[in-house]
Structure formats: C-alpha cells, structure tokens
Scaffold this motif. Structure first.
Motif, PDB file in Angstrom:
ATOM      1  N   TYR A 283       0.772  -1.357   0.002  1.00  8.51           N
ATOM      2  CA  TYR A 283       0.082  -0.186  -0.228  1.00  8.51           C
ATOM      3  C   TYR A 283       0.900   1.122   0.047  1.00  8.51           C
ATOM      4  O   TYR A 283       2.022   1.090   0.372  1.00  8.51           O
ATOM      5  CB  TYR A 283      -1.145   0.054   1.187  1.00  8.51           C
ATOM      6  CG  TYR A 283      -0.371   0.188   2.348  1.00  8.51           C
ATOM      7  CD1 TYR A 283       0.290  -1.176   3.230  1.00  8.51           C
ATOM      8  CD2 TYR A 283      -0.284   1.323   3.177  1.00  8.51           C
ATOM      9  CE1 TYR A 283       0.702  -0.830   4.546  1.00  8.51           C
ATOM     10  CE2 TYR A 283       0.440   1.346   4.436  1.00  8.51           C
ATOM     11  CZ  TYR A 283       0.860   0.193   5.029  1.00  8.51           C
ATOM     12  OH  TYR A 283       1.357   0.246   6.185  1.00  8.51           O
ATOM     13  N   SER A 284       0.426   2.416  -0.441  1.00  8.04           N
ATOM     14  CA  SER A 284       1.220   3.576  -0.633  1.00  8.04           C
ATOM     15  C   SER A 284       0.745   4.817   0.465  1.00  8.04           C
ATOM     16  O   SER A 284       1.492   5.512   0.226  1.00  8.04           O
ATOM     17  CB  SER A 284       1.163   4.051  -2.111  1.00  8.04           C
ATOM     18  OG  SER A 284      -0.229   4.172  -2.569  1.00  8.04           O
ATOM     19  N   ASN A 285      -0.304   4.666   1.006  1.00  4.67           N
ATOM     20  CA  ASN A 285      -0.725   5.665   1.759  1.00  4.67           C
ATOM     21  C   ASN A 285      -0.446   5.379   3.198  1.00  4.67           C
ATOM     22  O   ASN A 285      -0.916   4.825   3.860  1.00  4.67           O
ATOM     23  CB  ASN A 285      -2.474   5.895   1.447  1.00  4.67           C
ATOM     24  CG  ASN A 285      -3.061   7.050   2.161  1.00  4.67           C
ATOM     25  OD1 ASN A 285      -2.125   7.816   2.861  1.00  4.67           O
ATOM     26  ND2 ASN A 285      -4.220   7.418   2.157  1.00  4.67           N
ATOM     27  N   SER A 286       0.490   6.170   3.555  1.00  7.41           N
ATOM     28  CA  SER A 286       1.112   6.055   4.968  1.00  7.41           C
ATOM     29  C   SER A 286      -0.102   6.719   6.114  1.00  7.41           C
ATOM     30  O   SER A 286       0.159   6.302   7.075  1.00  7.41           O
ATOM     31  CB  SER A 286       2.381   6.936   5.004  1.00  7.41           C
ATOM     32  OG  SER A 286       1.922   8.355   4.787  1.00  7.41           O
ATOM     33  N   ALA A 287      -1.057   7.409   5.495  1.00  7.38           N
ATOM     34  CA  ALA A 287      -2.180   7.812   6.318  1.00  7.38           C
ATOM     35  C   ALA A 287      -3.240   6.461   6.692  1.00  7.38           C
ATOM     36  O   ALA A 287      -4.042   6.761   7.447  1.00  7.38           O
ATOM     37  CB  ALA A 287      -2.671   9.102   5.747  1.00  7.38           C
ATOM     38  N   SER A 288      -3.109   5.641   6.033  1.00  8.29           N
ATOM     39  CA  SER A 288      -4.268   4.499   6.154  1.00  8.29           C
ATOM     40  C   SER A 288      -4.048   3.937   7.478  1.00  8.29           C
ATOM     41  O   SER A 288      -2.871   3.726   8.034  1.00  8.29           O
ATOM     42  CB  SER A 288      -3.924   3.562   5.301  1.00  8.29           C
ATOM     43  OG  SER A 288      -4.274   3.765   3.512  1.00  8.29           O
TER      44      SER A 288
END
Lengths: 110, 111
Positions: free
Chosen positions: B25-30
């Motif tokens: 995954y690429s969204n560190s805010a997930s």
C-alpha cells in the motif's frame, strides 16, 4: 438472517433503457455503498450513503442515480443504460470500517 | 486516491501447504486494512482486518501481518484447503470511511 441481498441477480437490458438495481440490508448499518467490478479495474465506488437521505458520489458516479429513503434500502438506477455499464454491481453496508458485501448483480447492456 | 496493489496475480499451492498473499500500500495515512476472499460468482467475503496500531492479528487458520515501515500487508493461510481457492484482495482505509481496493490475487490449491 438474510444480511445483505441484491436483486435481480442477473439482468439483461438494452441501450437507453432505465434499470434499477435493488439492495436491502437487515443489519441497520448506517453506511451503504455501490461498487462496480470490471476486469482490469477491480472494485470501483459508484456512490455511497452515510445515512438515510444522505448520499455522495464515489469514483465513477456518471450515469448513475441513488436514493436512500430508508436505512435498509439503497437502490441504484441507471437512467439511460450504456454498453459501458455492463458490469457486476456489488452493494455493501458497514457500521464502522468493515464493509460487508451482497452477492452482486450481473448486468448486461446490449 | 492512492492505490493498493498486489505483488502476485496468481499463486498456486499444494493442498496442506501454507499460503502467503502479499499486498503493498502507498498511503501512509491509512489506519485500517482488510482482507477479502471472493469466490467465483459471489460477492467479496470479509476474512480478517487489522488496525495500524497492530503488527499481527490471527483468526481461524488465517493471520494478517502489517509492516508499516515498508507499507506491506500479508495474509497467511495455514494448511490451505481446496475451499480456499478464490481471489483474495486487500483494502485500506484512510481518515475517511472509504476503502481503496487492490486488484486481487488468485489462489489456486492443487489437490
């Protein structure tokens, strides 16, 4: 315990016709969602609803209309069906983050 | 939005072996991740989930591992059975309530 159901399960229609896909859930989940699933694109969000009378657009809303007059129902209408709307449509509901999916409706637009 | 992807489109395993399905995954805010199983002609079925404050979570024959450092999620299935044959995909959620889904990995179990 029916959970989440969709109808019809299969539908064939013609270009230009209006068609409505039904979704019903028995959990009283506040959130409901409509997705389409196509080869090469995975699941894409069409519309979602946070509660009765509250709806919002997702990633691919063009050509679709939704309503949510009751918490348990979330119908999806294709106002004038196009061949590009041939797909498998999934409805989902959620009380928090976890979404639970219905069995899907396979729609073919000729 | 940012996307969730999978390393392997198809995984073939022998019945009884353990399976590992990976997801980047690429969204560190997930802050929340889910694994779904989808059998042919059916809707996605919830398998297991994990929050970002955890590294590992176990269910019945399944374990999800989360490595936030490299933004990697994996699903481990112990003693894989023919009934496990399906497409598996991960999904992530950021600050909103929307999920972003990966493309899926097909698991084939050889008898």
């Amino acid at each position: 315990d029916a959970g989440i159901t969709q109808s019809p399960r299969y539908k064939i229609t013609e270009t230009g016709r209006q068609v409505t896909l039904m979704c019903h859930q028995t959990w009283s989940h506040s959130y409901m969602f409509w997705y389409r699933q196509d080869l090469g694109h995975g699941l894409r969000l069409i519309y979602y609803s946070a509660a009765a009378d509250i709806t919002d657009k997702g990633e691919v809303p063009d050509g679709y209309v939704v309503s949510r007059s009751k918490t348990e129902n979330f119908p999806l209408t294709l106002e004038s069906a196009t061949r590009s709307q041939t797909s498998v449509y999934f409805c989902a509901s959620a009380v928090k983050e976890t979404q639970y999916f219905g069995p899907g409706t396979r729609l073919l637009v000729l | 939005g940012e996307s969730v992807g999978l390393h392997l489109p198809t995984l073939s395993v022998q019945e009884g072996d353990n399976s590992i399905i990976n997801c980047a995954y690429s969204n560190s805010a997930s802050d929340y991740f889910i694994w779904y199983k989808q059998e042919s002609g059916k809707g996605p079925q919830f398998i297991i989930d994990i929050r970002s404050n955890m590294d590992k979570r176990q269910g019945q024959r399944v374990t999800v591992l989360l490595n936030k450092t490299v933004k990697h999620l994996s699903l481990q299935i112990a003693a894989t059975q023919p009934g496990d044959s399906a497409v598996y995909f991960c999904a992530e959620k950021d600050a909103g309530n929307m999920l972003t889904f990966g493309g899926g990995t097909r698991l084939m179990v050889k008898p």
